[in-house]
Design a protein around this motif. Structure first.
Motif, short mmCIF file in Angstrom:
data_model
loop_
_atom_site.label_atom_id
_atom_site.label_comp_id
_atom_site.label_asym_id
_atom_site.label_seq_id
_atom_site.Cartn_x
_atom_site.Cartn_y
_atom_site.Cartn_z
N VAL A 43 -12.07 1.46 4.45
CA VAL A 43 -11.83 2.29 3.32
C VAL A 43 -10.24 2.81 3.33
O VAL A 43 -9.93 3.39 4.33
CB VAL A 43 -12.63 3.41 3.49
CG1 VAL A 43 -12.53 4.69 2.51
CG2 VAL A 43 -14.06 3.46 3.48
N ILE A 45 -7.08 4.44 1.25
CA ILE A 45 -6.56 5.37 -0.04
C ILE A 45 -5.13 4.83 -0.23
O ILE A 45 -4.34 5.18 0.58
CB ILE A 45 -6.61 6.71 0.62
CG1 ILE A 45 -7.86 7.26 0.88
CG2 ILE A 45 -5.94 7.71 -0.72
CD1 ILE A 45 -8.00 8.77 1.29
N ASN A 49 -3.56 7.32 -4.52
CA ASN A 49 -4.85 8.16 -4.47
C ASN A 49 -6.18 7.62 -5.04
O ASN A 49 -6.88 8.20 -5.51
CB ASN A 49 -4.70 9.51 -4.92
CG ASN A 49 -3.46 10.14 -4.31
OD1 ASN A 49 -3.10 10.13 -3.20
ND2 ASN A 49 -2.71 11.16 -4.96
N SER A 51 -9.27 5.43 -3.75
CA SER A 51 -10.19 4.88 -2.72
C SER A 51 -10.70 3.57 -2.85
O SER A 51 -11.41 3.29 -3.88
CB SER A 51 -11.03 5.81 -2.45
OG SER A 51 -10.69 6.96 -1.87
N GLU A 53 -12.18 -0.24 -0.74
CA GLU A 53 -12.64 -0.86 0.41
C GLU A 53 -12.01 -2.46 0.39
O GLU A 53 -12.37 -3.04 -0.56
CB GLU A 53 -14.16 -0.94 0.34
CG GLU A 53 -14.80 0.34 0.54
CD GLU A 53 -16.42 0.26 0.31
OE1 GLU A 53 -16.88 -0.66 0.41
OE2 GLU A 53 -17.14 1.52 0.82
N ARG A 88 -4.95 -0.54 7.14
CA ARG A 88 -5.17 0.55 6.62
C ARG A 88 -3.71 1.07 6.54
O ARG A 88 -3.35 1.61 5.30
CB ARG A 88 -5.78 1.38 7.48
CG ARG A 88 -7.58 1.02 7.50
CD ARG A 88 -8.25 2.37 8.06
NE ARG A 88 -7.79 2.56 9.45
CZ ARG A 88 -8.62 2.04 10.39
NH1 ARG A 88 -9.54 1.31 10.16
NH2 ARG A 88 -8.29 2.22 11.99
#
Length: 253
Positions: A43, A45, A49, A51, A53, A88
């Motif tokens: 996940v 961001i 902003n 979200s 996957e 990430r």
């Protein structure tokens, strides 16, 4: 194979035949083929902003068996965790549009970062591939609306350009007809020829140089004549029907 003698690094052996001292030497086998890491969905961001996957696939191989054993406790687990963290971190610094449109650049950037961090471990990251980007349902609808608006915008622009070109061409044609009146007359005759192709139409053209008023008058007179003929025909038909009815009544008597 990495050999330790009495707990001390002795060297790298193989492939081929080699000899070890039982109990004293400890052998650790390493596979030098290409490994794959299926990075589970993360996940992320994005910078704007949103979200999402994201999952990826990492391809790597062991280039230096000695460093892969000595410098890191478990190079497979370490590489896998590093891939998840780097995925990430990198994707969190870009916007959603870049994530969807610049896959190749992101793959290259991830590969360079992972390769730089795993080089002290004797690991070579050969490729990184972003496999899937899952968006929320609300974001999918927003993107669909945006794409529809862009298509409508382009269609309106194309229609406006066509209207502009058509008006410009009509202006040039009007200027040409004003300079050469015979051309306008020829165009009028060509239009009448096109209309005359319909067999059910009656075309009346004034003789001489008549204006639009004469044309309208002739059209009205023709319509009135046709209307009177139709009314007369209906009256004759009614009279015939009445005579036939009276004749049948007299015959029955």
């Amino acid at each position: 194979m990495v050999i330790f003698r009495l707990g001390r690094f002795s060297g790298v052996k193989g492939p081929g035949i080699f000899f070890i001292i039982p109990i004293i030497d400890r052998v650790m086998l390493l596979d030098l083929r290409v490994f794959t890491i299926d990075v589970a969905k993360q996940v992320v961001i994005t910078k704007d902003n949103v979200s999402v996957e994201v999952d990826a696939v990492i391809y790597y191989r062991v280039m230096d068996p000695s460093r892969a054993i000595i410098q890191v406790e478990n190079y497979k687990v370490a590489t896998s965790l590093l891939a998840q963290t780097t995925l990430r971190d990198v994707l969190g610094q870009i916007e959603l549009d870049d994530l969807l449109s610049k896959r190749d650049e992101l793959n290259k950037k991830l590969q360079d970062i992972l390769d730089r961090h795993t080089d002290p471990w004797g690991i070579k990251v050969t490729a990184v591939t972003l496999r899937d980007v899952s968006l929320p349902e609300s974001m999918r609808r927003a993107i669909a609306k945006q794409a529809e608006s862009e298509r409508e915008k382009r269609s309106r622009i194309i229609l406006a350009d066509g209207e502009f070109l058509a008006s410009k061409t009509m202006t040039d044609a009007a200027r040409l007809y004003a300079e050469v009146p015979a051309a306008l007359k020829l165009r009028e005759l060509q239009t009448l020829v096109d209309i005359a192709r319909e067999k059910t139409l009656i075309v009346v053209t004034p003789s001489g140089d008549a204006g639009a008023g004469a044309m309208v008058g002739l059209t009205a007179a023709l319509n009135r004549e046709l209307s009177e003929r139709e009314t007369s025909r209906k009256d004759e038909a009614k009279k015939d029907a009445l005579r036939e009815a009276q004749s049948e009544a007299g015959t029955r008597r």
